[in-house]
Write an enzyme that holds these catalytic residues in place. Structure first.
Site, short mmCIF file in Angstrom:
data_model
loop_
_atom_site.label_atom_id
_atom_site.label_comp_id
_atom_site.label_asym_id
_atom_site.label_seq_id
_atom_site.Cartn_x
_atom_site.Cartn_y
_atom_site.Cartn_z
N ARG A 149 57.94 81.09 6.96
CA ARG A 149 57.46 79.97 6.15
C ARG A 149 56.64 78.99 7.00
NH1 ARG A 149 60.16 78.45 1.75
NH2 ARG A 149 60.34 80.70 1.48
N ASN A 165 52.81 78.15 5.88
CA ASN A 165 52.33 76.79 5.60
C ASN A 165 51.05 76.46 6.37
OD1 ASN A 165 54.41 76.31 3.82
ND2 ASN A 165 55.68 75.20 5.29
N HIS A 197 58.36 52.84 10.21
CA HIS A 197 58.85 53.87 9.29
C HIS A 197 58.87 53.39 7.84
CE1 HIS A 197 61.62 57.65 9.28
NE2 HIS A 197 60.87 57.60 8.19
N TYR A 219 65.66 60.27 12.75
CA TYR A 219 65.96 61.69 12.55
C TYR A 219 66.98 62.18 13.58
CZ TYR A 219 61.56 61.85 9.82
OH TYR A 219 60.53 61.63 8.93
N LYS A 224 58.46 57.38 14.86
CA LYS A 224 58.49 56.22 13.97
C LYS A 224 59.62 55.27 14.37
CE LYS A 224 57.38 59.50 10.31
NZ LYS A 224 58.13 60.67 10.85
N ILE A 279 52.31 67.24 6.54
CA ILE A 279 53.31 67.62 7.55
C ILE A 279 54.45 68.40 6.87
CG2 ILE A 279 52.88 65.95 9.38
CD1 ILE A 279 54.98 64.12 8.02
N LYS A 314 57.54 70.93 6.28
CA LYS A 314 58.71 71.19 7.12
C LYS A 314 59.35 72.50 6.71
CE LYS A 314 62.96 70.37 6.41
NZ LYS A 314 64.19 69.77 5.88
N SER A 315 59.70 73.31 7.70
CA SER A 315 60.51 74.49 7.47
C SER A 315 61.15 74.87 8.80
CB SER A 315 59.67 75.66 6.95
OG SER A 315 60.48 76.82 6.79
N ASP A 326 55.72 65.83 14.04
CA ASP A 326 56.07 64.52 13.49
C ASP A 326 57.59 64.37 13.48
OD1 ASP A 326 55.01 62.19 11.37
OD2 ASP A 326 57.02 62.94 10.92
#
Length: 276
Positions: free
Chosen positions: A239, A243, A111, A53, A78, A231, A233-234, A48
């Site tokens: 990690r 997840n 978005h 971003y 998005k 979703i 995030k790392s 995603d």
């Protein structure tokens, strides 16, 4: 070691979305390629991103280098607020697709509703055109509150397949989730861990201790049992794998109820009614 099989959930247009995806919010473009490569190696197949971003190109590089067949990948991006409006949406989508290096995306989201701009109905019409053209497989929205969603539904055209919203134990969005359920819209949670703000709560840590899991794994498992897509995030490989390692245990009804008691209207991001 075999990769985990991430289950999918059916969407209202007959397609499916993986229940766990990999988010890249706030990851610089040059770091995104490595992070997504780690995620793909761990077993994620859903990524995603978003135009704002600034890392769609980094995602595209990782996908191209992975050697994974396109039909095994699920890519979401998005549309940014400044690009809303019918013609502007079509241009912005072309730019995103070029950066990703793809011929279609699996999910394209508005978005934010950006209500002061008052363009999201026209924007939605443009996304309908992209769906008809086959360049967007599934159309959805992000950060739409009930009033925004109702207006879109009243405008005719496609029913959004997904609404991606801030959702975690501190902000459970029950009214919005009920509206989604009534219209066959899947709830997708961004900031599913509240940027860590709920992980030290004694309810969460107590459940984690009982199951021999991390607090983050408990919260992600809570989401899955609610029916949410998540979703997390790392950029840390360990990690990233942790997840995804939430498919082989379950919270009891009592534990689900205990986490439900943590709702306190805690926003870690902007208010959709005022962000334009």
């Amino acid at each position: 070691m075999p990769l985990p099989h991430v289950p999918s959930v059916a969407l209202n247009n007959g397609t499916e979305i993986p229940r766990i995806g990999f988010g890249v919010f706030q990851v610089p473009d040059d770091e995104t390629t490595t992070a997504v490569a780690h995620a793909l190696d761990a077993g994620y197949r859903s990524v995603d991103t978003a135009a704002v971003y600034g890392n769609e190109a980094g995602v595209g590089r990782a996908l191209a280098a992975s050697g994974i067949a396109r039909d095994e990948l699920y890519v979401t991006t998005k549309l940014w607020n400044a690009d809303q409006g019918y013609d502007a949406t079509l241009r912005a989508f072309d730019a995103s697709l070029a950066k990703l290096g793809l011929d279609h995306v699996d999910l394209y989201l508005i978005h934010w509703p950006a209500p002061a701009r008052d363009l999201y109905v026209d924007t939605w019409r443009a996304i309908g055109t992209l769906v008809a053209d086959g360049r967007v497989r599934t159309a959805g929205v992000s950060n739409f509150n009930p009033a925004h969603l109702e207006r879109l539904l009243d405008s005719g055209g496609l029913v959004p397949a997904v609404n991606q919203i801030e959702l975690h134990p501190g902000l459970q969005q029950r009214e919005l989730r009920a509206l989604h359920a009534a219209h066959g819209i899947v709830t997708e949670a961004w900031s599913p861990l509240a940027q860590g703000a709920v992980l030290a709560d004694p309810v969460v840590t107590g459940i984690a201790d009982r199951h021999g899991r991390s607090p983050a794994q408990v919260v992600l498992r809570w989401h899955l049992q609610l029916g949410n897509v998540v979703i997390p995030k790392s950029v840390t490989p360990a990690r990233i794998r942790e997840n995804l390692d939430v498919l082989d245990f379950a919270l009891s009804p009592e534990e689900m109820e205990a986490v439900a008691g943590l709702d306190r209207g805690l926003r870690t991001g902007p208010d959709p009614d005022t962000l334009d």
